[in-house]
Design a protein around this motif. Structure first.
Motif, PDB file in Angstrom:
ATOM      1  N   PHE A 281       0.831  -1.205   0.000  1.00 12.64           N
ATOM      2  CA  PHE A 281       0.000   0.000   0.000  1.00 12.64           C
ATOM      3  C   PHE A 281       0.864   1.252   0.000  1.00 12.64           C
ATOM      4  N   PRO A 282       0.390   2.335  -0.621  1.00 10.97           N
ATOM      5  CA  PRO A 282       0.963   3.633  -0.273  1.00 10.97           C
ATOM      6  C   PRO A 282       0.542   3.925   1.166  1.00 10.97           C
ATOM      7  N   ILE A 283       1.451   4.394   2.001  1.00  9.23           N
ATOM      8  CA  ILE A 283       1.102   4.561   3.413  1.00  9.23           C
ATOM      9  C   ILE A 283       0.829   6.012   3.791  1.00  9.23           C
ATOM     10  N   CYS A 284       0.756   6.871   2.765  1.00  6.24           N
ATOM     11  CA  CYS A 284       0.280   8.248   2.983  1.00  6.24           C
ATOM     12  C   CYS A 284       1.044   8.891   4.141  1.00  6.24           C
ATOM     13  N   SER A 285       0.330   9.476   5.095  1.00  2.00           N
ATOM     14  CA  SER A 285       1.005  10.256   6.136  1.00  2.00           C
ATOM     15  C   SER A 285       1.645   9.426   7.234  1.00  2.00           C
ATOM     16  N   PHE A 286       1.572   8.095   7.167  1.00  2.00           N
ATOM     17  CA  PHE A 286       2.461   7.306   8.019  1.00  2.00           C
ATOM     18  C   PHE A 286       3.909   7.729   7.749  1.00  2.00           C
ATOM     19  N   THR A 287       4.155   8.200   6.513  1.00  2.00           N
ATOM     20  CA  THR A 287       5.483   8.672   6.115  1.00  2.00           C
ATOM     21  C   THR A 287       6.036   9.670   7.121  1.00  2.00           C
ATOM     22  N   LYS A 288       5.176  10.520   7.671  1.00  2.00           N
ATOM     23  CA  LYS A 288       5.643  11.574   8.578  1.00  2.00           C
ATOM     24  C   LYS A 288       6.318  11.003   9.811  1.00  2.00           C
ATOM     25  N   GLN A 289       5.881   9.844  10.278  1.00  2.00           N
ATOM     26  CA  GLN A 289       6.537   9.235  11.444  1.00  2.00           C
ATOM     27  C   GLN A 289       7.952   8.791  11.087  1.00  2.00           C
ATOM     28  N   PHE A 290       8.129   8.254   9.884  1.00  2.00           N
ATOM     29  CA  PHE A 290       9.469   7.891   9.428  1.00  2.00           C
ATOM     30  C   PHE A 290      10.342   9.139   9.291  1.00  2.00           C
TER      31      PHE A 290
ATOM     32  N   LEU B  49       8.073   6.394  -3.048  1.00  3.26           N
ATOM     33  CA  LEU B  49       7.629   6.551  -4.429  1.00  3.26           C
ATOM     34  C   LEU B  49       8.354   7.738  -5.062  1.00  3.26           C
ATOM     35  N   GLY B  50       8.714   7.575  -6.328  1.00  2.00           N
ATOM     36  CA  GLY B  50       9.497   8.595  -7.003  1.00  2.00           C
ATOM     37  C   GLY B  50      10.979   8.300  -6.977  1.00  2.00           C
ATOM     38  N   ALA B  51      11.398   7.445  -6.031  1.00  2.00           N
ATOM     39  CA  ALA B  51      12.803   7.035  -5.948  1.00  2.00           C
ATOM     40  C   ALA B  51      12.935   5.525  -5.991  1.00  2.00           C
ATOM     41  N   ASP B  52      11.989   4.813  -5.389  1.00  2.00           N
ATOM     42  CA  ASP B  52      12.022   3.356  -5.319  1.00  2.00           C
ATOM     43  C   ASP B  52      10.816   2.773  -6.047  1.00  2.00           C
ATOM     44  N   ARG B  53      10.999   1.577  -6.584  1.00  2.00           N
ATOM     45  CA  ARG B  53       9.911   0.880  -7.261  1.00  2.00           C
ATOM     46  C   ARG B  53       9.467  -0.299  -6.390  1.00  2.00           C
ATOM     47  N   PRO B  54       8.183  -0.349  -5.998  1.00  2.00           N
ATOM     48  CA  PRO B  54       7.717  -1.503  -5.221  1.00  2.00           C
ATOM     49  C   PRO B  54       7.930  -2.796  -5.993  1.00  2.00           C
ATOM     50  N   ALA B  55       8.161  -3.886  -5.267  1.00  2.00           N
ATOM     51  CA  ALA B  55       8.403  -5.180  -5.911  1.00  2.00           C
ATOM     52  C   ALA B  55       7.163  -5.683  -6.637  1.00  2.00           C
ATOM     53  N   GLU B  56       5.986  -5.222  -6.231  1.00  2.00           N
ATOM     54  CA  GLU B  56       4.743  -5.574  -6.915  1.00  2.00           C
ATOM     55  C   GLU B  56       3.875  -4.317  -6.981  1.00  2.00           C
ATOM     56  N   PRO B  57       2.875  -4.286  -7.868  1.00  2.13           N
ATOM     57  CA  PRO B  57       2.056  -3.076  -7.992  1.00  2.13           C
ATOM     58  C   PRO B  57       1.376  -2.703  -6.683  1.00  2.13           C
ATOM     59  N   LEU B  58       1.249  -1.399  -6.470  1.00  2.00           N
ATOM     60  CA  LEU B  58       0.537  -0.911  -5.297  1.00  2.00           C
ATOM     61  C   LEU B  58      -0.932  -1.301  -5.362  1.00  2.00           C
ATOM     62  N   VAL B  59      -1.528  -1.527  -4.202  1.00  2.00           N
ATOM     63  CA  VAL B  59      -2.975  -1.703  -4.134  1.00  2.00           C
ATOM     64  C   VAL B  59      -3.638  -0.468  -4.730  1.00  2.00           C
ATOM     65  N   ALA B  60      -4.607  -0.672  -5.594  1.00  2.00           N
ATOM     66  CA  ALA B  60      -5.308   0.448  -6.220  1.00  2.00           C
ATOM     67  C   ALA B  60      -6.319   1.057  -5.251  1.00  2.00           C
ATOM     68  N   ALA B  61      -6.682   2.314  -5.514  1.00  2.00           N
ATOM     69  CA  ALA B  61      -7.638   3.026  -4.660  1.00  2.00           C
ATOM     70  C   ALA B  61      -9.048   2.844  -5.215  1.00  2.00           C
ATOM     71  N   TRP B  62      -9.926   2.297  -4.393  1.00  2.00           N
ATOM     72  CA  TRP B  62     -11.327   2.087  -4.772  1.00  2.00           C
ATOM     73  C   TRP B  62     -12.215   2.736  -3.729  1.00  2.00           C
ATOM     74  N   ASP B  63     -13.251   3.400  -4.178  1.00  2.00           N
ATOM     75  CA  ASP B  63     -14.191   4.047  -3.272  1.00  2.00           C
ATOM     76  C   ASP B  63     -15.541   3.352  -3.388  1.00  2.00           C
ATOM     77  N   SER B  64     -16.120   3.026  -2.243  1.00  2.00           N
ATOM     78  CA  SER B  64     -17.420   2.355  -2.209  1.00  2.00           C
ATOM     79  C   SER B  64     -18.518   3.387  -2.010  1.00  2.00           C
ATOM     80  N   THR B  65     -19.462   3.439  -2.943  1.00  2.00           N
ATOM     81  CA  THR B  65     -20.564   4.387  -2.864  1.00  2.00           C
ATOM     82  C   THR B  65     -21.884   3.628  -3.027  1.00  2.00           C
ATOM     83  N   ALA B  66     -22.965   4.356  -2.866  1.00  2.00           N
ATOM     84  CA  ALA B  66     -24.281   3.741  -3.040  1.00  2.00           C
ATOM     85  C   ALA B  66     -24.463   3.189  -4.448  1.00  2.00           C
ATOM     86  N   ALA B  67     -23.753   3.812  -5.406  1.00  2.00           N
ATOM     87  CA  ALA B  67     -23.868   3.371  -6.804  1.00  2.00           C
ATOM     88  C   ALA B  67     -22.945   2.201  -7.128  1.00  2.00           C
TER      89      ALA B  67
END
Length: 316
Positions: free
Chosen positions: A49-58, A194-212
């Motif tokens: 996964f991209p870990i978003c703002s978990f990055t800030k702790q690192f 990201l931007g410097a390293d390539r994950p060994a496998e594709p990142l989990v894609a972002a999906w949003d669950s809606t009423a539709a």
């Protein structure tokens, strides 16, 4: 715990990975839902996964490593490390203020017009926007008089300026420092920038669950978040990271205590995380070290309970 998570998944309110540990021992580890809803590819506990703002702790831990080494000071004006900011009021800011979001700097979200609902800075395909010193030079501008009050204001730019300072004093890129000081010594082989390293496998894609139904969410150039939100990892690597933090394998006890102590006047803000004793647990509730992350449809939560040795990682 398993019944709670399964109930949320059954109600179409959660797809993701949950991992709970105590010290180095994993107590619970499971994945629910799909990585790719079009091809019905299931998520796995080891999904990246991209870990978003978990990055800030690192980023905060990396800065504290350099403080321990005597190469940085939390209370030195940042112009000592970034001479390009010497003529701007931003040059008077300290790393402590940047790491606790009390800088009053303008936000990158407001820097450029939005594109299809995504802030312009984080949608732009620009090589300059993954270079911390260039971003700091362009956008770390503080108007005269704006520095008189220091309220908490969450700001991704704060951490990119910190990365710029670290690059300046070491002569190494933020990604190189991450690997040399944190990732390689701890054996975090599935974690990178990201931007410097390539994950060994594709990142989990972002999906949003809606009423539709479920829809793919795109538009963000995640690498532009840099030291504020551009890292990727797995639940297992994050568990190892948390265990190392608790065991002082990342920082010594004093530096760890400094990083996780609430900054005066902020209520709950530490250097790179948030700390509080949760309501509803009665007297003697243990302190939580909380780190959230969110970009688009990615939603993350990570909680450390130092007094009990627990770590909870949720990637969704």
């Amino acid at each position: 715990l398993d019944s709670v998570v399964r109930a949320y998944h059954a109600a179409n309110r959660f797809d993701g990975v949950v991992l709970v540990s105590r010290g180095d021992s994993v107590i619970y580890r499971a994945a629910f839902g799909s990585d790719d809803h079009q091809r019905a590819v299931p998520l796995r506990p080891e999904s990246v996964f991209p870990i978003c703002s978990f990055t800030k702790q690192f980023t905060a831990a990396l800065a504290m490593r350099l403080v321990e080494q005597g190469r940085l000071s939390l209370d030195q004006p940042v112009k000592a490390y970034l001479p390009e900011l010497a003529r701007d009021h931003a040059g008077e800011l300290t790393l402590r203020r940047l790491l606790s979001h009390t800088s009053n700097l303008p936000t990158l979200e407001d820097a450029l017009p939005a594109r299809d609902g995504v802030e312009g800075f984080f949608a732009a395909d620009s090589a300059a926007f993954v270079q911390p010193r260039e971003v700091a030079r362009r956008y770390a501008r503080l108007a005269a008089g704006a520095d008189t009050v220091r309220p908490f204001r969450y700001n991704n730019l704060d951490f990119i300026v910190v990365a710029a300072a670290m690059e300046s004093v070491t002569g190494r890129s933020f990604a190189e420092l991450l690997h040399a000081e944190l990732l390689a010594p701890l054996g975090l082989r599935h974690t990178g920038l990201l931007g410097a390293d390539r994950p060994a496998e594709p990142l989990v894609a972002a999906w949003d669950s809606t009423a539709a139904g479920v829809r793919r969410v795109d538009g963000w150039r995640l690498a532009n978040y840099g030291a504020a939100g551009a890292m990727f990892s797995t639940a297992d690597d994050l568990q190892r990271w948390d265990a190392a933090l608790l065991a002082h394998r990342v920082l010594g006890p004093e530096a760890t205590r400094t990083m996780f102590s609430v900054v005066e006047g902020t209520g709950f803000v530490t250097l790179g995380s948030f700390a509080y004793r949760p309501q509803g647990f009665g007297e003697g509730a243990p302190e939580f070290i909380d780190r959230e992350g969110a970009i688009g449809a990615y939603q993350m939560e990570k909680v450390l309970v130092p007094e009990k040795g627990y770590s909870v990682v949720v990637l969704s």
